[in-house]
Design a protein around this motif. Structure first.
Motif, PDB file in Angstrom:
ATOM      1  N   LYS A   1       0.813  -1.198   0.000  1.00 12.31           N
ATOM      2  CA  LYS A   1       0.000   0.000   0.000  1.00 12.31           C
ATOM      3  C   LYS A   1       0.856   1.261   0.000  1.00 12.31           C
ATOM      4  O   LYS A   1       0.444   2.306  -0.486  1.00 12.31           O
ATOM      5  CB  LYS A   1      -0.928   0.007   1.204  1.00 12.31           C
ATOM      6  CG  LYS A   1      -2.030  -1.054   1.174  1.00 12.31           C
ATOM      7  CD  LYS A   1      -2.922  -0.958   2.397  1.00 12.31           C
ATOM      8  CE  LYS A   1      -4.002  -2.021   2.376  1.00 12.31           C
ATOM      9  NZ  LYS A   1      -4.893  -1.937   3.556  1.00 12.31           N
ATOM     10  N   ALA A   2       2.070   1.151   0.565  1.00 18.26           N
ATOM     11  CA  ALA A   2       2.941   2.308   0.652  1.00 18.26           C
ATOM     12  C   ALA A   2       3.649   2.596  -0.675  1.00 18.26           C
ATOM     13  O   ALA A   2       4.165   3.691  -0.869  1.00 18.26           O
ATOM     14  CB  ALA A   2       3.978   2.106   1.751  1.00 18.26           C
ATOM     15  N   LEU A   3       3.647   1.616  -1.587  1.00 21.38           N
ATOM     16  CA  LEU A   3       4.402   1.768  -2.825  1.00 21.38           C
ATOM     17  C   LEU A   3       3.548   2.214  -4.002  1.00 21.38           C
ATOM     18  O   LEU A   3       4.075   2.748  -4.973  1.00 21.38           O
ATOM     19  CB  LEU A   3       5.095   0.440  -3.176  1.00 21.38           C
ATOM     20  CG  LEU A   3       6.130  -0.073  -2.167  1.00 21.38           C
ATOM     21  CD1 LEU A   3       6.644  -1.437  -2.612  1.00 21.38           C
ATOM     22  CD2 LEU A   3       7.267   0.913  -2.019  1.00 21.38           C
ATOM     23  N   CYS A   4       2.235   1.987  -3.939  1.00 19.82           N
ATOM     24  CA  CYS A   4       1.377   2.254  -5.096  1.00 19.82           C
ATOM     25  C   CYS A   4       0.129   3.027  -4.686  1.00 19.82           C
ATOM     26  O   CYS A   4      -0.333   2.937  -3.540  1.00 19.82           O
ATOM     27  CB  CYS A   4       0.951   0.945  -5.763  1.00 19.82           C
ATOM     28  SG  CYS A   4       2.315  -0.128  -6.257  1.00 19.82           S
ATOM     29  N   ASN A   5      -0.427   3.744  -5.653  1.00 20.10           N
ATOM     30  CA  ASN A   5      -1.697   4.438  -5.445  1.00 20.10           C
ATOM     31  C   ASN A   5      -2.879   3.637  -5.969  1.00 20.10           C
ATOM     32  O   ASN A   5      -3.976   3.682  -5.421  1.00 20.10           O
ATOM     33  CB  ASN A   5      -1.672   5.805  -6.121  1.00 20.10           C
ATOM     34  CG  ASN A   5      -0.664   6.744  -5.483  1.00 20.10           C
ATOM     35  OD1 ASN A   5      -0.498   6.744  -4.270  1.00 20.10           O
ATOM     36  ND2 ASN A   5       0.032   7.527  -6.297  1.00 20.10           N
ATOM     37  N   THR A   6      -2.661   2.919  -7.064  1.00 17.34           N
ATOM     38  CA  THR A   6      -3.706   2.097  -7.669  1.00 17.34           C
ATOM     39  C   THR A   6      -3.189   0.681  -7.871  1.00 17.34           C
ATOM     40  O   THR A   6      -1.980   0.431  -7.861  1.00 17.34           O
ATOM     41  CB  THR A   6      -4.162   2.662  -9.031  1.00 17.34           C
ATOM     42  OG1 THR A   6      -3.032   2.701  -9.922  1.00 17.34           O
ATOM     43  CG2 THR A   6      -4.728   4.062  -8.873  1.00 17.34           C
ATOM     44  N   GLY A   7      -4.114  -0.258  -8.040  1.00 16.48           N
ATOM     45  CA  GLY A   7      -3.716  -1.647  -8.218  1.00 16.48           C
ATOM     46  C   GLY A   7      -4.719  -2.412  -9.047  1.00 16.48           C
ATOM     47  O   GLY A   7      -5.840  -1.957  -9.301  1.00 16.48           O
ATOM     48  N   ILE A   8      -4.304  -3.595  -9.489  1.00 21.55           N
ATOM     49  CA  ILE A   8      -5.141  -4.517 -10.261  1.00 21.55           C
ATOM     50  C   ILE A   8      -5.069  -5.886  -9.595  1.00 21.55           C
ATOM     51  O   ILE A   8      -3.981  -6.356  -9.252  1.00 21.55           O
ATOM     52  CB  ILE A   8      -4.670  -4.617 -11.728  1.00 21.55           C
ATOM     53  CG1 ILE A   8      -4.814  -3.266 -12.433  1.00 21.55           C
ATOM     54  CG2 ILE A   8      -5.465  -5.687 -12.482  1.00 21.55           C
ATOM     55  CD1 ILE A   8      -4.252  -3.264 -13.846  1.00 21.55           C
ATOM     56  N   LEU A   9      -6.218  -6.502  -9.401  1.00 19.04           N
ATOM     57  CA  LEU A   9      -6.270  -7.848  -8.847  1.00 19.04           C
ATOM     58  C   LEU A   9      -6.407  -8.842  -9.993  1.00 19.04           C
ATOM     59  O   LEU A   9      -7.397  -8.840 -10.716  1.00 19.04           O
ATOM     60  CB  LEU A   9      -7.446  -7.990  -7.884  1.00 19.04           C
ATOM     61  CG  LEU A   9      -7.695  -9.392  -7.304  1.00 19.04           C
ATOM     62  CD1 LEU A   9      -6.476  -9.892  -6.539  1.00 19.04           C
ATOM     63  CD2 LEU A   9      -8.920  -9.387  -6.401  1.00 19.04           C
ATOM     64  N   LEU A  10      -5.391  -9.688 -10.173  1.00 19.64           N
ATOM     65  CA  LEU A  10      -5.394 -10.720 -11.204  1.00 19.64           C
ATOM     66  C   LEU A  10      -5.582 -12.074 -10.552  1.00 19.64           C
ATOM     67  O   LEU A  10      -4.893 -12.406  -9.579  1.00 19.64           O
ATOM     68  CB  LEU A  10      -4.075 -10.722 -11.985  1.00 19.64           C
ATOM     69  CG  LEU A  10      -3.801  -9.549 -12.921  1.00 19.64           C
ATOM     70  CD1 LEU A  10      -2.399  -9.648 -13.493  1.00 19.64           C
ATOM     71  CD2 LEU A  10      -4.824  -9.527 -14.054  1.00 19.64           C
ATOM     72  N   VAL A  11      -6.510 -12.865 -11.071  1.00 21.51           N
ATOM     73  CA  VAL A  11      -6.718 -14.236 -10.624  1.00 21.51           C
ATOM     74  C   VAL A  11      -6.607 -15.133 -11.838  1.00 21.51           C
ATOM     75  O   VAL A  11      -7.453 -15.101 -12.731  1.00 21.51           O
ATOM     76  CB  VAL A  11      -8.094 -14.407  -9.942  1.00 21.51           C
ATOM     77  CG1 VAL A  11      -8.280 -15.852  -9.508  1.00 21.51           C
ATOM     78  CG2 VAL A  11      -8.223 -13.470  -8.753  1.00 21.51           C
ATOM     79  N   GLY A  17     -10.416  -7.089 -10.276  1.00 20.41           N
ATOM     80  CA  GLY A  17     -10.643  -5.820  -9.606  1.00 20.41           C
ATOM     81  C   GLY A  17      -9.558  -4.833  -9.948  1.00 20.41           C
ATOM     82  O   GLY A  17      -8.440  -5.212 -10.298  1.00 20.41           O
ATOM     83  N   ASN A  18      -9.888  -3.546  -9.894  1.00 14.89           N
ATOM     84  CA  ASN A  18      -8.892  -2.504 -10.081  1.00 14.89           C
ATOM     85  C   ASN A  18      -9.399  -1.224  -9.420  1.00 14.89           C
ATOM     86  O   ASN A  18     -10.597  -1.044  -9.217  1.00 14.89           O
ATOM     87  CB  ASN A  18      -8.602  -2.278 -11.572  1.00 14.89           C
ATOM     88  CG  ASN A  18      -9.806  -1.772 -12.333  1.00 14.89           C
ATOM     89  OD1 ASN A  18     -10.099  -0.582 -12.348  1.00 14.89           O
ATOM     90  ND2 ASN A  18     -10.533  -2.689 -12.986  1.00 14.89           N
ATOM     91  N   GLY A  19      -8.477  -0.359  -9.039  1.00 11.55           N
ATOM     92  CA  GLY A  19      -8.849   0.882  -8.377  1.00 11.55           C
ATOM     93  C   GLY A  19      -7.807   1.295  -7.374  1.00 11.55           C
ATOM     94  O   GLY A  19      -6.618   0.976  -7.516  1.00 11.55           O
ATOM     95  N   GLN A  20      -8.241   1.995  -6.333  1.00  6.13           N
ATOM     96  CA  GLN A  20      -7.325   2.425  -5.286  1.00  6.13           C
ATOM     97  C   GLN A  20      -6.671   1.208  -4.631  1.00  6.13           C
ATOM     98  O   GLN A  20      -7.322   0.185  -4.393  1.00  6.13           O
ATOM     99  CB  GLN A  20      -8.070   3.252  -4.238  1.00  6.13           C
ATOM    100  CG  GLN A  20      -8.613   4.571  -4.767  1.00  6.13           C
ATOM    101  CD  GLN A  20      -7.486   5.506  -5.206  1.00  6.13           C
ATOM    102  OE1 GLN A  20      -6.504   5.688  -4.492  1.00  6.13           O
ATOM    103  NE2 GLN A  20      -7.631   6.081  -6.400  1.00  6.13           N
ATOM    104  N   ILE A  21      -5.381   1.321  -4.342  1.00  5.00           N
ATOM    105  CA  ILE A  21      -4.632   0.162  -3.872  1.00  5.00           C
ATOM    106  C   ILE A  21      -5.217  -0.426  -2.590  1.00  5.00           C
ATOM    107  O   ILE A  21      -5.278  -1.650  -2.427  1.00  5.00           O
ATOM    108  CB  ILE A  21      -3.142   0.520  -3.679  1.00  5.00           C
ATOM    109  CG1 ILE A  21      -2.319  -0.732  -3.396  1.00  5.00           C
ATOM    110  CG2 ILE A  21      -2.971   1.574  -2.601  1.00  5.00           C
ATOM    111  CD1 ILE A  21      -2.267  -1.712  -4.542  1.00  5.00           C
TER     112      ILE A  21
END
Length: 205
Positions: A1-11, A17-21
């Protein structure tokens, strides 16, 4: 959480999912991890693996009522097992089944012919999709895996997928100290039965 502002959840290569980390991490932890253990909510046959030409399983998944892949459920939620399979030729006597296992034993088996024996009389070649619902308040809190089999009933196994899906069941808002189906108690099923009780005598014995 400290390294990114946004993220993507890959399964398994699929964006879930994608959006705020913070939101993406919370989605991952809520739906795929319990006590540090990660679960596998879907299976897809790798394209580099040889297909079973008779009765092959293409995809399988565990979902919630909304059809979204999910691997952590409460006792109050139904669980949907979804499987897509392919028959390479017409088959008589064919069956697909799955076993639900906890860490110690098989909880139950389910055959797709249990409630439809007509399927044993023959199936046409083609692709099929089946959905099986495990009702809420059926299995106790704990860790579970699902294995699939295809074949000819009592004669031949075409394919076995060992523990290709896994998920967890947790309590909702119940207090485990006062319920019969907490994980620490014996038994494999959650059975919150209704006791229809009436006082029939108020006189001391």
């Amino acid at each position: 959480k400290a390294l990114c502002n946004t993220g993507i959840l890959l399964v398994n290569g699929v964006i879930k999912g994608n959006g705020q980390i913070a939101d993406v991490v919370d989605q991952y932890l809520k739906n795929y991890v319990v006590d540090g253990q990660e679960y596998k909510s879907n299976y897809k046959r790798a394209t580099n693996l040889p297909a079973n030409q008779n009765f092959d399983i293409l995809e399988a998944a565990i979902t919630g009522q909304d059809g979204v892949h999910k691997a952590v459920f409460t006792t109050e939620e139904p669980i949907h097992v979804v499987v897509t399979y392919k028959l390479g030729r017409p088959l008589k006597g064919s069956v697909i089944n799955f076993s639900l296992d906890n860490r110690e034993q098989t909880v139950f088996l389910s055959f797709d012919t249990d409630k439809n024996m007509e399927r044993l009389e023959g199936r046409e070649a083609g692709v099929y999709k089946a959905v099986v619902q495990i009702p809420s308040h059926t299995i106790k809190p704990g860790n579970y895996s699902i294995s699939f089999n295809t074949g000819i009933a009592n004669l031949e196994v075409y394919l076995r997928l060992e523990k290709c899906l896994s998920f967890a069941v947790t309590l909702a808002d119940e207090n485990e100290s006062f319920i019969s189906y907490s994980e620490k108690r014996p038994g494999v099923l959650a059975m919150p039965l209704i006791w229809d009780t009436q006082q029939i005598n108020n006189e001391p014995i």
